[in-house]
Design a protein around this motif. Structure first.
Motif, mmCIF file in Angstrom:
data_model
loop_
_atom_site.group_PDB
_atom_site.id
_atom_site.type_symbol
_atom_site.label_atom_id
_atom_site.label_comp_id
_atom_site.label_asym_id
_atom_site.label_seq_id
_atom_site.Cartn_x
_atom_site.Cartn_y
_atom_site.Cartn_z
ATOM 1 N N VAL A 6 0.846 -1.200 0.000
ATOM 2 C CA VAL A 6 0.000 0.000 0.000
ATOM 3 C C VAL A 6 0.874 1.240 0.000
ATOM 4 N N VAL A 7 0.529 2.210 -0.825
ATOM 5 C CA VAL A 7 1.086 3.563 -0.722
ATOM 6 C C VAL A 7 -0.026 4.486 -0.252
ATOM 7 N N TYR A 8 0.285 5.308 0.747
ATOM 8 C CA TYR A 8 -0.714 6.177 1.384
ATOM 9 C C TYR A 8 -0.157 7.590 1.412
ATOM 10 N N THR A 9 -0.980 8.551 1.047
ATOM 11 C CA THR A 9 -0.597 9.950 1.230
ATOM 12 C C THR A 9 -1.799 10.740 1.717
ATOM 13 N N THR A 10 -1.558 11.962 2.164
ATOM 14 C CA THR A 10 -2.603 12.868 2.617
ATOM 15 C C THR A 10 -2.354 14.255 2.033
ATOM 16 N N ARG A 11 -3.359 15.075 2.166
ATOM 17 C CA ARG A 11 -3.254 16.468 1.728
ATOM 18 C C ARG A 11 -2.067 17.131 2.432
ATOM 19 N N TRP A 12 -1.288 17.917 1.686
ATOM 20 C CA TRP A 12 -0.122 18.569 2.266
ATOM 21 C C TRP A 12 -0.497 19.634 3.296
ATOM 22 N N GLN A 13 -1.610 20.288 3.092
ATOM 23 C CA GLN A 13 -2.040 21.338 4.029
ATOM 24 C C GLN A 13 -3.149 20.760 4.895
ATOM 25 N N THR A 14 -2.786 20.220 6.051
ATOM 26 C CA THR A 14 -3.742 19.565 6.926
ATOM 27 C C THR A 14 -4.860 20.514 7.323
ATOM 28 N N THR A 15 -6.087 19.983 7.379
ATOM 29 C CA THR A 15 -7.261 20.789 7.705
ATOM 30 C C THR A 15 -7.052 21.615 8.965
ATOM 31 N N GLY A 16 -7.289 22.925 8.843
ATOM 32 C CA GLY A 16 -7.229 23.799 10.005
ATOM 33 C C GLY A 16 -5.837 24.257 10.387
ATOM 34 N N THR A 17 -4.835 23.974 9.536
ATOM 35 C CA THR A 17 -3.462 24.367 9.875
ATOM 36 C C THR A 17 -2.855 25.202 8.748
ATOM 37 N N SER A 18 -1.760 25.825 9.062
ATOM 38 C CA SER A 18 -0.971 26.549 8.067
ATOM 39 C C SER A 18 0.496 26.372 8.411
ATOM 40 N N LYS A 19 1.372 26.639 7.453
ATOM 41 C CA LYS A 19 2.801 26.444 7.655
ATOM 42 C C LYS A 19 3.519 27.795 7.674
ATOM 43 N N PRO A 20 4.397 27.998 8.649
ATOM 44 C CA PRO A 20 5.072 29.298 8.743
ATOM 45 C C PRO A 20 6.097 29.545 7.649
ATOM 46 N N ASP A 21 6.652 28.482 7.058
ATOM 47 C CA ASP A 21 7.670 28.618 6.027
ATOM 48 C C ASP A 21 7.002 28.921 4.682
ATOM 49 N N PRO A 22 7.223 30.087 4.098
ATOM 50 C CA PRO A 22 6.560 30.420 2.827
ATOM 51 C C PRO A 22 7.029 29.545 1.664
ATOM 52 N N ASP A 23 8.177 28.857 1.817
ATOM 53 C CA ASP A 23 8.719 28.028 0.753
ATOM 54 C C ASP A 23 8.484 26.537 1.020
ATOM 55 N N TRP A 24 7.473 26.230 1.836
ATOM 56 C CA TRP A 24 7.271 24.836 2.245
ATOM 57 C C TRP A 24 6.952 23.907 1.084
ATOM 58 N N ARG A 25 6.302 24.421 0.044
ATOM 59 C CA ARG A 25 5.921 23.543 -1.063
ATOM 60 C C ARG A 25 7.143 22.920 -1.753
ATOM 61 N N SER A 26 8.220 23.641 -1.838
ATOM 62 C CA SER A 26 9.415 23.090 -2.481
ATOM 63 C C SER A 26 9.994 21.935 -1.670
ATOM 64 N N VAL A 27 9.789 21.955 -0.364
ATOM 65 C CA VAL A 27 10.246 20.867 0.504
ATOM 66 C C VAL A 27 9.369 19.628 0.313
ATOM 67 N N PHE A 28 8.096 19.847 0.014
ATOM 68 C CA PHE A 28 7.140 18.752 -0.109
ATOM 69 C C PHE A 28 7.124 18.103 -1.497
ATOM 70 N N GLU A 29 7.522 18.836 -2.527
ATOM 71 C CA GLU A 29 7.358 18.340 -3.896
ATOM 72 C C GLU A 29 7.990 16.978 -4.174
ATOM 73 N N PRO A 30 9.153 16.663 -3.603
ATOM 74 C CA PRO A 30 9.715 15.327 -3.858
ATOM 75 C C PRO A 30 8.865 14.188 -3.308
ATOM 76 N N PHE A 31 7.886 14.503 -2.454
ATOM 77 C CA PHE A 31 7.073 13.471 -1.804
ATOM 78 C C PHE A 31 5.733 13.256 -2.503
ATOM 79 N N ARG A 32 5.555 13.870 -3.671
ATOM 80 C CA ARG A 32 4.333 13.666 -4.443
ATOM 81 C C ARG A 32 4.243 12.206 -4.895
ATOM 82 N N VAL A 33 3.060 11.633 -4.792
ATOM 83 C CA VAL A 33 2.852 10.257 -5.238
ATOM 84 C C VAL A 33 2.384 10.273 -6.692
ATOM 85 N N ASP A 34 3.161 9.656 -7.538
ATOM 86 C CA ASP A 34 2.812 9.552 -8.959
ATOM 87 C C ASP A 34 3.012 8.106 -9.413
#
Length: 312
Positions: free
Chosen positions: A225-253
């Motif tokens: 099984v491969v499991y992933t979740t939404r990067w922006q968890t419900t009700g939260t935000s991330k302080p790092d404005p460049d967080w998406r670049s850190v997450f991109e390698p973890f995209r499931v394709d």
């Protein structure tokens, strides 16, 4: 659980014994298979549904589940209770416990707030997601695995993405099954907290399994099984404005599925196609994400039945 009333609380997966965890998953799979459609254990019971954050699946699952089981529901929005004018959580729970049999609550606060709601002897409290853990999601996930594979024992799961409350609950739950493997691949700085990983690692090892956390997507293991979740968890935000670049390698394709040889893909939804997962994977033949979503309803019925002392 109150000895006087038979009510049981579900605040964390850790609150469950092995037997209770296995029974909730078994019962959820039974509901999903259509084997208990006549069950009405909540006849004349009143269930409060309190959501301070948005919800599609969990709120609908518990509302529909309570109604299907013969109960009646009272819904509360984020601004409906007198907590907004300064009443304490403890006083609110004490009042509600004189009128409700069960309170299903999604808060924006810590687990301690949920435990304060449970600090009374008359009303069962179900954690429908706190800041740290989403136990009812884990139960729906395991119900999905049980229904698809016919077992949870020995399954191998790759979780890719943020170490959020869904990942925390999954880590606690999956490690309780013999021989399972959970490979957590989380972005640097966004891992599953050691509070969950460390005891789960020890628990899995004791049962012949494995929990491992890394912060890269290299050398993916072969899994079921491969499991992933939404990067922006419900009700939260991330302080790092460049967080998406850190997450991109973890995209499931498709490449991730091919590298891990996984026949099944899971996602707790809502999904953002093109971010944490590609449309080809989410809508493709490996995906059980929408069956997993439906299983939140079946699992909710199992939880409601158990929390009112009507099963197990």
């Amino acid at each position: 659980m109150s000895a006087a009333t038979g009510r049981r609380h579900l605040i964390s997966i850790d609150d469950l014994t092995d037997a209770e965890l296995y029974e909730l998953v078994r019962r959820g799979a039974e509901f999903a298979a259509g084997k208990a459609e006549d069950a009405r254990p909540l006849h004349d019971r009143v269930v409060g549904i309190l959501f301070r954050r948005t919800s599609t699946r969990t709120r609908t699952a518990f509302s529909a589940g309570a109604l299907r089981l013969g109960g009646r529901i009272i819904g509360y929005g984020p601004d409906d209770l007198q907590e907004n004018t300064g009443e304490t959580v403890e006083d609110t729970a004490r009042v509600l416990s004189g009128m409700l049999d069960v309170l299903v609550a999604r808060t924006s606060g810590p687990e301690a707030e949920m435990r304060a709601m449970a600090d009374q002897r008359r009303m069962a409290v179900i954690n429908a997601m706190s800041a740290e853990e989403h136990p009812t999601q884990a139960l729906a996930d395991l119900t999905t695995l049980q229904g698809h594979f016919g077992r949870v024992d020995g399954l191998r799961v790759l979780y890719a993405g943020e170490g959020n409350n869904t990942a925390s609950a999954l880590t606690l739950a999956l490690s309780r099954y013999p021989g399972t493997e959970l490979h957590l691949r989380t972005p640097p700085g966004y891992g599953v907290h050691p509070r969950y990983v460390e005891p789960a690692t020890a628990e899995a090892a004791r049962r012949g399994g494995r929990v491992e956390q890394r912060h890269d997507m290299a050398d993916l293991p072969e899994v079921d099984v491969v499991y992933t979740t939404r990067w922006q968890t419900t009700g939260t935000s991330k302080p790092d404005p460049d967080w998406r670049s850190v997450f991109e390698p973890f995209r499931v394709d498709d490449a991730v599925l091919a590298a891990s040889r996984a026949p099944v893909f899971l996602h707790d939804l809502p999904a953002h196609r093109g971010e944490e997962v590609t449309a080809e994977v989410l809508d493709g033949p490996h995906s059980l994400a929408f069956r997993q979503a439906e299983n939140k309803y079946h699992s909710a019925r199992a939880v409601l039945e158990w929390c009112t002392g009507e099963n197990g």
